[in-house]
Write a protein that holds these residues in place. Sequence first.
Motif, mmCIF file in Angstrom:
data_model
loop_
_atom_site.group_PDB
_atom_site.id
_atom_site.type_symbol
_atom_site.label_atom_id
_atom_site.label_comp_id
_atom_site.label_asym_id
_atom_site.label_seq_id
_atom_site.Cartn_x
_atom_site.Cartn_y
_atom_site.Cartn_z
ATOM 1 N N HIS A 157 0.847 -1.185 0.000
ATOM 2 C CA HIS A 157 0.000 0.000 0.000
ATOM 3 C C HIS A 157 0.885 1.238 0.000
ATOM 4 C CE1 HIS A 157 -3.245 -2.626 1.784
ATOM 5 N NE2 HIS A 157 -3.912 -1.949 0.888
ATOM 6 N N GLN A 158 0.382 2.299 -0.601
ATOM 7 C CA GLN A 158 1.044 3.582 -0.480
ATOM 8 C C GLN A 158 0.028 4.588 0.041
ATOM 9 O OE1 GLN A 158 3.112 4.970 -3.907
ATOM 10 N NE2 GLN A 158 4.080 6.652 -2.833
ATOM 11 N N SER A 159 0.437 5.355 1.027
ATOM 12 C CA SER A 159 -0.459 6.309 1.667
ATOM 13 C C SER A 159 -0.097 7.717 1.227
ATOM 14 C CB SER A 159 -0.341 6.184 3.190
ATOM 15 O OG SER A 159 -1.021 7.222 3.839
ATOM 16 N N PHE A 160 -1.103 8.608 1.171
ATOM 17 C CA PHE A 160 -0.907 9.979 0.723
ATOM 18 C C PHE A 160 -1.503 10.941 1.745
ATOM 19 C CE2 PHE A 160 -1.218 7.184 -2.863
ATOM 20 C CZ PHE A 160 -0.211 7.594 -3.714
ATOM 21 N N VAL A 161 -0.839 12.059 1.936
ATOM 22 C CA VAL A 161 -1.449 13.109 2.746
ATOM 23 C C VAL A 161 -2.545 13.757 1.901
ATOM 24 C CG1 VAL A 161 0.640 13.553 4.056
ATOM 25 C CG2 VAL A 161 0.194 14.869 1.987
ATOM 26 N N PRO A 162 -3.502 14.473 2.534
ATOM 27 C CA PRO A 162 -4.552 15.120 1.752
ATOM 28 C C PRO A 162 -3.983 16.018 0.661
ATOM 29 C CG PRO A 162 -5.092 15.167 4.079
ATOM 30 C CD PRO A 162 -3.690 14.617 3.974
ATOM 31 N N GLY A 163 -4.551 15.925 -0.516
ATOM 32 C CA GLY A 163 -4.076 16.719 -1.637
ATOM 33 C C GLY A 163 -2.954 16.061 -2.406
ATOM 34 N N GLY A 164 -2.592 14.816 -2.059
ATOM 35 C CA GLY A 164 -1.534 14.113 -2.761
ATOM 36 C C GLY A 164 -1.970 13.687 -4.145
ATOM 37 N N ILE A 165 -1.016 13.238 -4.955
ATOM 38 C CA ILE A 165 -1.288 12.836 -6.331
ATOM 39 C C ILE A 165 -0.799 11.410 -6.556
ATOM 40 C CG2 ILE A 165 -0.794 13.274 -8.760
ATOM 41 C CD1 ILE A 165 -0.462 16.185 -8.119
ATOM 42 N N SER A 215 -8.039 14.303 -14.967
ATOM 43 C CA SER A 215 -7.697 13.855 -13.625
ATOM 44 C C SER A 215 -8.957 13.402 -12.912
ATOM 45 C CB SER A 215 -7.017 14.989 -12.845
ATOM 46 O OG SER A 215 -7.897 16.085 -12.724
ATOM 47 N N ALA A 216 -8.779 12.589 -11.876
ATOM 48 C CA ALA A 216 -9.889 12.123 -11.050
ATOM 49 C C ALA A 216 -9.661 12.625 -9.632
ATOM 50 C CB ALA A 216 -9.964 10.601 -11.071
ATOM 51 N N ASP A 217 -10.593 13.420 -9.131
ATOM 52 C CA ASP A 217 -10.499 13.929 -7.768
ATOM 53 C C ASP A 217 -11.312 13.035 -6.839
ATOM 54 O OD1 ASP A 217 -8.838 16.245 -8.143
ATOM 55 O OD2 ASP A 217 -10.514 17.137 -9.221
ATOM 56 N N VAL A 218 -10.631 12.479 -5.845
ATOM 57 C CA VAL A 218 -11.228 11.500 -4.948
ATOM 58 C C VAL A 218 -11.281 12.080 -3.534
ATOM 59 C CG1 VAL A 218 -11.034 9.169 -3.997
ATOM 60 C CG2 VAL A 218 -10.288 9.629 -6.353
ATOM 61 N N THR A 219 -12.446 11.994 -2.908
ATOM 62 C CA THR A 219 -12.612 12.383 -1.511
ATOM 63 C C THR A 219 -13.304 11.255 -0.773
ATOM 64 O OG1 THR A 219 -12.858 14.731 -2.079
ATOM 65 C CG2 THR A 219 -13.618 14.047 0.096
ATOM 66 N N VAL A 220 -12.759 10.851 0.361
ATOM 67 C CA VAL A 220 -13.447 9.880 1.211
ATOM 68 C C VAL A 220 -13.733 10.553 2.548
ATOM 69 C CG1 VAL A 220 -11.330 8.853 2.191
ATOM 70 C CG2 VAL A 220 -13.456 7.520 2.103
ATOM 71 N N THR A 221 -14.946 10.356 3.022
ATOM 72 C CA THR A 221 -15.360 10.897 4.314
ATOM 73 C C THR A 221 -15.657 9.744 5.255
ATOM 74 O OG1 THR A 221 -16.361 12.833 3.259
ATOM 75 C CG2 THR A 221 -17.025 12.355 5.528
ATOM 76 N N LEU A 222 -15.081 9.813 6.430
ATOM 77 C CA LEU A 222 -15.342 8.807 7.463
ATOM 78 C C LEU A 222 -16.231 9.410 8.547
ATOM 79 C CD1 LEU A 222 -14.899 6.126 9.028
ATOM 80 C CD2 LEU A 222 -12.845 7.194 10.018
ATOM 81 N N LYS A 223 -17.357 8.768 8.763
ATOM 82 C CA LYS A 223 -18.133 9.028 9.966
ATOM 83 C C LYS A 223 -17.674 7.990 10.982
ATOM 84 C CE LYS A 223 -22.737 8.690 11.987
ATOM 85 N NZ LYS A 223 -24.140 8.238 11.762
ATOM 86 N N ASP A 232 -10.209 12.588 3.682
ATOM 87 C CA ASP A 232 -8.922 12.552 3.006
ATOM 88 C C ASP A 232 -9.204 12.741 1.525
ATOM 89 O OD1 ASP A 232 -6.237 12.383 2.554
ATOM 90 O OD2 ASP A 232 -6.101 10.203 2.751
ATOM 91 N N LYS A 233 -8.252 13.358 0.820
ATOM 92 C CA LYS A 233 -8.427 13.637 -0.601
ATOM 93 C C LYS A 233 -7.213 13.131 -1.381
ATOM 94 C CE LYS A 233 -11.130 17.859 0.178
ATOM 95 N NZ LYS A 233 -12.368 17.506 -0.531
ATOM 96 N N LEU A 234 -7.469 12.746 -2.632
ATOM 97 C CA LEU A 234 -6.419 12.268 -3.519
ATOM 98 C C LEU A 234 -6.788 12.648 -4.938
ATOM 99 C CD1 LEU A 234 -3.866 10.430 -4.006
ATOM 100 C CD2 LEU A 234 -5.476 8.546 -4.297
#
Length: 245
Positions: A157-165, A215-223, A232-234
Amino acid sequence: MRLHAVLIAVILLFPAATQSVAQPNISEYIQNLRDIIAAIPVPDPCFKAGLTERLDDIENSLPPTGSARQTATSELVDAFQQQFLVYLTESDTSEVIEWRSSPMQNGPNPFEQIMDNVARMGAELFFAIPELTPFEFENDPGPNQCQVTILSRGVGHQSFVPGGILYARWGDRVELEARGGEMGPGAEFTWEIDYTAPTIVDGGRAFFLMYHSQSADVTVTLKSATGTFCQDKLRVVLQDMYIED
């Protein structure tokens, strides 16, 4: 924007290998592809025969019951997709050029139909793989103790900080997993993916094929289990493509 690679997770392979794997149901998509290929008006008979043979290989790689041979099946799906895309991009016949960019009479675009079914097969295979557990998952949970991170699945796995590409090649599968703190009863993931091609999500996982020049902008929201929210965004970008902010 620039890539901030935060963590290359070490995968605990042995626990993952002991989990049972559900048999993915991709028969519907195989039949859809057979029907679409049969209806495509192309002058080269070898094109249809070659793709049909690849579909036979995919179907034969799935045992009737028990665990799926995920690696073999995934590679055969890739082989089908590559054979289709090579013919599509290299052919200069008027028939292929026409249906490559225009809907068939009284029907949708066959290129989009084929890629949609290939994507849904890939998603079924991806969602059936047991979750891999990252070791030393280290992110600051923030003041409200809510923590969520998007992981790109591939070699580990590779993890990204918010706003990573995350950079991808044309036709690549994008397989994402979200991991969060404060999990438990009531915890929920919600995905928002701004991309033209179909995106398929299932809980903490998201899947799509990168085959449009955007490009594809991805946002995941955790409740979280305690009712707090975090995101987090990618951004997923095709290689050799300029980003316009």
